[in-house]
Structures are given as structure tokens and as C-alpha cells.
Design an enzyme around this catalytic site. Structure first.
Site, PDB file in Angstrom:
ATOM      1  N   TYR A   1       0.834  -1.210   0.000  1.00 20.07           N
ATOM      2  CA  TYR A   1       0.000   0.000   0.000  1.00 20.07           C
ATOM      3  C   TYR A   1       0.863   1.251   0.000  1.00 20.07           C
ATOM      4  O   TYR A   1       1.870   1.283   0.696  1.00 20.07           O
ATOM      5  CB  TYR A   1      -0.910   0.023   1.235  1.00 20.07           C
ATOM      6  CG  TYR A   1      -1.903  -1.101   1.276  1.00 20.07           C
ATOM      7  CD1 TYR A   1      -3.101  -1.024   0.566  1.00 20.07           C
ATOM      8  CD2 TYR A   1      -1.631  -2.241   2.024  1.00 20.07           C
ATOM      9  CE1 TYR A   1      -4.013  -2.073   0.613  1.00 20.07           C
ATOM     10  CE2 TYR A   1      -2.547  -3.289   2.065  1.00 20.07           C
ATOM     11  CZ  TYR A   1      -3.732  -3.192   1.362  1.00 20.07           C
ATOM     12  OH  TYR A   1      -4.632  -4.221   1.403  1.00 20.07           O
TER      13      TYR A   1
ATOM     14  N   HIS B   6      -1.724   1.177  -3.470  1.00 20.68           N
ATOM     15  CA  HIS B   6      -1.726   0.649  -4.832  1.00 20.68           C
ATOM     16  C   HIS B   6      -2.996   1.080  -5.556  1.00 20.68           C
ATOM     17  O   HIS B   6      -3.936   1.578  -4.935  1.00 20.68           O
ATOM     18  CB  HIS B   6      -1.535  -0.874  -4.841  1.00 20.68           C
ATOM     19  CG  HIS B   6      -2.589  -1.635  -4.109  1.00 20.68           C
ATOM     20  ND1 HIS B   6      -2.311  -2.434  -3.024  1.00 20.68           N
ATOM     21  CD2 HIS B   6      -3.930  -1.723  -4.298  1.00 20.68           C
ATOM     22  CE1 HIS B   6      -3.431  -2.990  -2.586  1.00 20.68           C
ATOM     23  NE2 HIS B   6      -4.419  -2.576  -3.339  1.00 20.68           N
TER      24      HIS B   6
ATOM     25  N   GLU C 146      -5.719   3.180  -3.271  1.00 20.88           N
ATOM     26  CA  GLU C 146      -6.245   2.843  -1.946  1.00 20.88           C
ATOM     27  C   GLU C 146      -5.115   2.777  -0.939  1.00 20.88           C
ATOM     28  O   GLU C 146      -3.985   2.371  -1.253  1.00 20.88           O
ATOM     29  CB  GLU C 146      -7.023   1.525  -1.968  1.00 20.88           C
ATOM     30  CG  GLU C 146      -6.204   0.288  -2.307  1.00 20.88           C
ATOM     31  CD  GLU C 146      -6.966  -1.011  -2.049  1.00 20.88           C
ATOM     32  OE1 GLU C 146      -7.316  -1.682  -3.041  1.00 20.88           O
ATOM     33  OE2 GLU C 146      -7.182  -1.368  -0.873  1.00 20.88           O
TER      34      GLU C 146
ATOM     35  N   ARG D  35     -10.355   1.731   4.092  1.00 17.95           N
ATOM     36  CA  ARG D  35      -9.446   2.351   3.119  1.00 17.95           C
ATOM     37  C   ARG D  35      -9.867   3.781   2.798  1.00 17.95           C
ATOM     38  O   ARG D  35     -11.066   4.064   2.688  1.00 17.95           O
ATOM     39  CB  ARG D  35      -9.464   1.585   1.784  1.00 17.95           C
ATOM     40  CG  ARG D  35      -9.100   0.119   1.868  1.00 17.95           C
ATOM     41  CD  ARG D  35      -7.621  -0.126   2.057  1.00 17.95           C
ATOM     42  NE  ARG D  35      -7.331  -1.548   2.028  1.00 17.95           N
ATOM     43  CZ  ARG D  35      -7.400  -2.326   3.118  1.00 17.95           C
ATOM     44  NH1 ARG D  35      -7.743  -1.823   4.289  1.00 17.95           N
ATOM     45  NH2 ARG D  35      -7.130  -3.613   3.025  1.00 17.95           N
TER      46      ARG D  35
ATOM     47  N   HIS E  10     -14.028  -3.256   3.930  1.00 16.13           N
ATOM     48  CA  HIS E  10     -14.384  -4.666   3.734  1.00 16.13           C
ATOM     49  C   HIS E  10     -15.487  -5.073   4.710  1.00 16.13           C
ATOM     50  O   HIS E  10     -16.148  -6.085   4.505  1.00 16.13           O
ATOM     51  CB  HIS E  10     -13.167  -5.562   3.982  1.00 16.13           C
ATOM     52  CG  HIS E  10     -12.157  -5.531   2.885  1.00 16.13           C
ATOM     53  ND1 HIS E  10     -12.466  -5.808   1.563  1.00 16.13           N
ATOM     54  CD2 HIS E  10     -10.828  -5.262   2.892  1.00 16.13           C
ATOM     55  CE1 HIS E  10     -11.380  -5.728   0.818  1.00 16.13           C
ATOM     56  NE2 HIS E  10     -10.367  -5.385   1.605  1.00 16.13           N
TER      57      HIS E  10
ATOM     58  N   PHE F 123     -15.604  -4.467  -1.380  1.00 18.93           N
ATOM     59  CA  PHE F 123     -15.737  -3.333  -0.471  1.00 18.93           C
ATOM     60  C   PHE F 123     -17.171  -2.807  -0.508  1.00 18.93           C
ATOM     61  O   PHE F 123     -17.889  -2.989  -1.499  1.00 18.93           O
ATOM     62  CB  PHE F 123     -14.823  -2.180  -0.920  1.00 18.93           C
ATOM     63  CG  PHE F 123     -13.356  -2.411  -0.685  1.00 18.93           C
ATOM     64  CD1 PHE F 123     -12.801  -2.220   0.581  1.00 18.93           C
ATOM     65  CD2 PHE F 123     -12.525  -2.788  -1.731  1.00 18.93           C
ATOM     66  CE1 PHE F 123     -11.440  -2.417   0.785  1.00 18.93           C
ATOM     67  CE2 PHE F 123     -11.162  -2.981  -1.533  1.00 18.93           C
ATOM     68  CZ  PHE F 123     -10.622  -2.799  -0.269  1.00 18.93           C
TER      69      PHE F 123
END
Ligand SMILES: *[C@@H]1O[C@H](CO)[C@@H](O)[C@H](O)[C@H]1NC(C)=O
Length: 140
Positions: free
Chosen positions: A73, A75, A93, A111, A126, A134
């Protein structure tokens, strides 16, 4: 008359004390606003400052190259879910954590999503989604 003046003088400190309690009300309202959730992901409540800090941190990696802790992250986020984000992509994110800025360990479920210019797109989680999908956090 002398008696009345003395009576009013005795009341004066009371009258001065009254507006003070009225002045305190906006301060209390402000404190409540700071505690309120700017964004809620599952049962995680985030202030505007937390969301902004996560986005800024993620965007800095995009600008400078590299990832948090050498991990995955930030990405590119492909928006397979088809969210109607606040701005246009390409999207990235980056983990949004209740405990502070993400430095590379477990990303948790939440996120921040931002675009290539660092503009806020929205926040997703999530929590409540099936599999790796998501759902939108509430607040954007
Ligand atoms: C990101 O969003 C901002 C605000 O809408 C926009 O001005 C900018 O062009 C977008 N950047 C990219 C790379 O799409």
C-alpha cells in the site's frame, strides 16, 4: 431610592455572571462536533483529521514512489464495485486505521481512496462486504 440602588448593585455580579454561561454553549457544540464521526466504516468512527492524515500519507507514497513499510500500500484501486466517487480516477487505496497512520503491518478493513492528484475520492471498507469486495463507508 438608596435602598433600591444598593439592591441593584448587589444584583450586578449575578447579571454579569449570566452571559458567561450563554457564551459557553458554542464551545460545547464545537467539542461535540470534533467527537462526531466524519466517516463511519463498519463500527469504526473517523474524524476528518484522521481521514485527511491517511489520505496525505498514502498520497505522499504515490508522489515519492515506494510503499508503507515496503508492503503493498498504496496501490491502484480499480473500482470493480463501481462506486460513484467524489472525483475522477485513476484511484489509489491506502489503509485507514483507528489507531493512527498505516506503516506497513496489518491494513485492517478500512481504506481511503484518492486520485492521482491526491484529491479525496471517498472511503470504503471490507466490513459488511462479501469476500474481498468493499462497501462504502458512510459520510461521503
Ligand atoms: C483528481 O480530482 C481532482 C478534483 O476533482 C481533479 O481536479 C483532478 O484532475 C483529478 N486528477 C486526476 C489525475 O484525475
Amino acid at each position: 431610592m438608596k435602598f433600591l440602588s444598593a439592591f441593584l448593585l448587589a444584583l450586578a455580579p449575578l447579571a454579569l455572571a449570566l452571559p458567561t454561561s450563554v457564551i459557553e454553549t458554542p464551545v460545547e457544540a464545537e467539542e461535540i462536533a470534533e467527537r462526531a464521526c466524519y466517516v463511519t466504516c463498519g463500527s469504526n468512527c473517523y474524524t476528518s483529521a484522521q481521514v485527511t492524515a491517511a489520505r496525505n500519507s498514502g498520497y505522499n507514497y504515490v508522489k515519492q514512489g515506494g510503499t508503507a513499510g515496503g508492503g503493498s500500500y498504496p496501490h491502484v484501486y480499480n473500482n470493480y464495485e463501481g462506486f460513484d466517487f467524489l472525483v475522477s480516477g485513476t484511484y489509489y487505496e491506502f489503509p485507514l486505521l483507528p489507531s493512527g497512520t498505516y506503516t506497513g503491518s496489518s491494513p485492517g478493513p478500512d481504506r481511503v481512496i484518492f486520485n492521482k492528484s491526491g484529491a479525496r475520492a471517498g472511503e470504503i471498507t471490507h466490513t459488511g462486504a462479501s469476500g474481498n469486495a468493499f462497501v462504502a463507508c458512510s459520510g461521503w
